[in-house]
Design a protein around this motif. Structure first.
Motif, short mmCIF file in Angstrom:
data_model
loop_
_atom_site.label_atom_id
_atom_site.label_comp_id
_atom_site.label_asym_id
_atom_site.label_seq_id
_atom_site.Cartn_x
_atom_site.Cartn_y
_atom_site.Cartn_z
N LEU A 124 -3.63 -11.87 7.11
CA LEU A 124 -3.19 -10.90 6.50
C LEU A 124 -2.26 -11.00 5.52
CD1 LEU A 124 -3.15 -8.45 9.47
CD2 LEU A 124 -5.01 -8.59 7.72
N ARG A 125 -1.53 -12.07 5.36
CA ARG A 125 -0.55 -12.56 4.23
C ARG A 125 -1.39 -13.29 3.06
NH1 ARG A 125 2.78 -13.88 8.86
NH2 ARG A 125 4.74 -12.41 8.86
N ARG A 126 -2.50 -13.50 3.32
CA ARG A 126 -3.21 -14.23 1.96
C ARG A 126 -3.35 -13.48 0.91
NH1 ARG A 126 -8.96 -16.51 4.82
NH2 ARG A 126 -8.01 -17.98 6.62
N PRO A 127 -3.34 -14.11 -0.18
CA PRO A 127 -3.44 -13.32 -1.38
C PRO A 127 -4.78 -12.85 -1.66
CG PRO A 127 -3.69 -15.76 -1.92
CD PRO A 127 -3.31 -15.43 -0.39
N GLY A 141 -0.15 -10.18 -6.99
CA GLY A 141 1.19 -10.24 -6.26
C GLY A 141 1.17 -9.55 -4.83
N TRP A 142 -0.20 -9.14 -4.37
CA TRP A 142 -0.35 -8.22 -3.36
C TRP A 142 -1.30 -9.04 -2.30
CZ3 TRP A 142 -1.52 -2.42 -4.28
CH2 TRP A 142 -0.40 -1.94 -4.56
N SER A 143 -0.75 -9.26 -0.95
CA SER A 143 -1.65 -9.82 -0.04
C SER A 143 -2.54 -8.81 0.54
CB SER A 143 -0.57 -10.23 1.23
OG SER A 143 0.17 -9.33 1.81
N SER A 150 -2.14 -7.53 3.62
CA SER A 150 -1.34 -6.57 4.30
C SER A 150 -0.63 -5.54 3.38
CB SER A 150 -0.48 -7.08 5.23
OG SER A 150 0.35 -7.89 4.56
N ASP A 151 -0.23 -6.28 2.16
CA ASP A 151 0.31 -5.39 1.04
C ASP A 151 -0.76 -4.25 0.76
OD1 ASP A 151 2.54 -6.61 0.85
OD2 ASP A 151 1.92 -7.96 -0.95
N VAL A 152 -2.06 -4.51 0.36
CA VAL A 152 -3.06 -3.42 0.17
C VAL A 152 -3.31 -2.55 1.26
CG1 VAL A 152 -5.70 -3.28 -0.43
CG2 VAL A 152 -4.38 -5.37 -1.23
N LEU A 153 -3.11 -2.88 2.46
CA LEU A 153 -3.31 -2.09 3.64
C LEU A 153 -2.28 -1.06 3.59
CD1 LEU A 153 -4.51 -4.35 6.52
CD2 LEU A 153 -5.99 -2.78 5.37
N LEU A 154 -1.17 -1.54 3.31
CA LEU A 154 0.28 -0.70 3.01
C LEU A 154 0.02 0.44 1.89
CD1 LEU A 154 2.97 0.14 3.66
CD2 LEU A 154 3.91 -1.62 2.36
N HIS A 155 -0.50 -0.12 0.64
CA HIS A 155 -0.53 0.83 -0.32
C HIS A 155 -1.73 2.04 -0.02
CE1 HIS A 155 -1.60 2.45 -4.22
NE2 HIS A 155 -2.87 2.12 -3.98
N LEU A 163 -12.21 7.84 -1.39
CA LEU A 163 -13.39 7.00 -1.18
C LEU A 163 -13.46 5.92 -2.00
CD1 LEU A 163 -16.24 6.20 -0.02
CD2 LEU A 163 -16.93 8.04 -1.41
N ALA A 164 -13.09 6.16 -3.43
CA ALA A 164 -13.35 5.24 -4.59
C ALA A 164 -12.03 4.37 -4.38
CB ALA A 164 -13.11 5.94 -5.88
N GLU A 165 -10.97 4.79 -3.95
CA GLU A 165 -9.93 3.84 -3.84
C GLU A 165 -9.97 3.03 -2.61
OE1 GLU A 165 -5.22 3.51 -4.30
OE2 GLU A 165 -5.67 5.65 -3.86
N ALA A 166 -10.48 3.66 -1.32
CA ALA A 166 -10.81 2.75 -0.01
C ALA A 166 -11.75 1.54 -0.52
CB ALA A 166 -11.28 3.62 1.00
N TRP A 167 -12.84 1.95 -1.18
CA TRP A 167 -13.85 0.96 -1.67
C TRP A 167 -13.14 0.07 -2.36
CZ3 TRP A 167 -16.25 -0.14 -6.65
CH2 TRP A 167 -17.13 -1.07 -6.50
N ILE A 168 -12.57 0.38 -3.65
CA ILE A 168 -12.15 -0.73 -4.33
C ILE A 168 -11.12 -1.80 -3.70
CG2 ILE A 168 -10.15 0.47 -5.68
CD1 ILE A 168 -13.04 -1.61 -7.33
N HIS A 169 -10.31 -1.07 -2.77
CA HIS A 169 -9.26 -1.76 -1.98
C HIS A 169 -10.08 -2.55 -0.85
CE1 HIS A 169 -5.99 -0.94 -4.48
NE2 HIS A 169 -5.62 0.22 -4.34
N THR A 170 -11.03 -2.17 -0.29
CA THR A 170 -11.72 -3.02 0.48
C THR A 170 -12.17 -4.35 0.06
OG1 THR A 170 -12.63 -0.94 1.66
CG2 THR A 170 -13.78 -3.04 2.06
N GLY A 171 -12.97 -4.16 -1.26
CA GLY A 171 -12.98 -5.45 -2.10
C GLY A 171 -11.97 -6.33 -2.18
N ASP A 172 -10.75 -5.69 -2.63
CA ASP A 172 -9.41 -6.32 -2.70
C ASP A 172 -9.30 -7.26 -1.39
OD1 ASP A 172 -9.38 -5.47 -5.22
OD2 ASP A 172 -7.96 -3.77 -4.67
N VAL A 173 -9.27 -6.54 -0.36
CA VAL A 173 -8.88 -7.40 0.98
C VAL A 173 -10.10 -8.17 1.23
CG1 VAL A 173 -8.61 -6.97 3.52
CG2 VAL A 173 -7.63 -5.30 1.88
N ALA A 174 -11.19 -8.10 0.99
CA ALA A 174 -12.33 -9.03 1.18
C ALA A 174 -12.23 -10.25 0.57
CB ALA A 174 -13.60 -8.56 0.91
N SER A 175 -11.50 -10.23 -0.63
CA SER A 175 -11.26 -11.29 -1.70
C SER A 175 -10.27 -12.38 -0.90
CB SER A 175 -10.75 -10.77 -2.85
OG SER A 175 -9.41 -10.55 -3.01
#
Length: 254
Positions: A30-33, A38-40, A42-47, A139-151
């Protein structure tokens, strides 16, 4: 139809996909970039947790008393600056705690949208909008940030028909996007998009013809609207008086 309608069902499914992605990840994972500079993960999950909590406050009529991450919004230069400061203020809780907070916030957000009248007017970043529209924005934000976390985990998730709601949001908010940029829109805009599962999604004005038409893959349009891709590198084309401007300005966020 379930309480809240198709949009809330799609939001719930999107949150479930993210939950499956992060549920058994270690704190080191979860600490992976991510692709968010600048966001890991877990940072995306926090946002997402912070903004989910803001959405619940909106639906419950208490957004005026809500503070994102305890940060004074008046001190921020814009929405992105506020989001960055809010994450900075609360990331010290640690990845496991932030994952648990996101999970609780996602459940609370779904429950709030299922309980409210979809047509009720609620307060959000740019003023009032229908609760259903806010759910679509989430929904749009959840989708785009799911992709961020997947990266962060080198995972590529398949596009789904949930993107119909995201693409429609991008289409409906074209006038808002132009107004925010101080640009003139010279006529109606239509989208003719290739759906992930085959077929075409057509978004057109109810009356008359569209002067500008955008064509291409729905997932690419949504990536561009979520600022995760640029139109020049996407499977998109447009023609008409506002063709270039639409591809530049299309968005799904405030």
């Amino acid at each position: 139809m379930s309480p809240g309608g198709e949009v809330v069902d799609a939001l719930a499914a999107q949150q479930a996909e993210l939950g499956e992605l992060v549920g058994d990840r270690s704190e080191a994972d979860l600490r992976r970039p991510t692709r968010c500079p600048g966001w890991s993960a877990s940072d995306v999950l926090l946002h997402l947790a912070q903004t989910n909590e803001a959405a619940v406050a909106s639906v419950e009529g208490r957004l005026g008393d809500f503070s994102l991450g305890g940060v004074d919004g008046a001190s921020a230069s814009d929405v992105d600056d506020l989001a960055g400061r809010a994450v900075d203020a609360e990331r010290a809780a640690g990845p496991a705690a932030l994952r648990a907070r996101w999970s609780a916030s996602a459940a609370a957000q779904e429950a709030a949208f299922r309980a409210v009248d979809p047509h009720a007017r609620v307060l959000w970043v740019t003023g009032e909008l229908a609760a259903r529209s806010l759910a679509t924005t989430r929904l749009a934000e959840a989708w785009i940030h799911t992709g961020d976390v997947a990266s962060a985990f080198s995972v590529t998730l398949p596009a789904t028909d949930r993107l119909w709601h995201v693409a429609r949001l991008a289409w409906r908010t074209i006038p808002y996007a132009f107004a925010q940029a101080g640009r003139e829109l010279h006529g109606a805009v239509a989208f003719e998009l290739d759906a992930p599962g085959g077929g075409t999604w057509s978004f057109r004005p109810d009356e008359g013809t569209a002067g500008t038409v955008v064509r291409g893959a729905a997932v690419d349009l949504c990536e561009v609207a979520g600022q995760r891709a640029v139109a020049d590198d996407a499977d998109l084309s447009a023609d008409g008086p506002d063709a270039a401007a639409v591809l530049e300005l299309v968005r799904t966020f405030a």
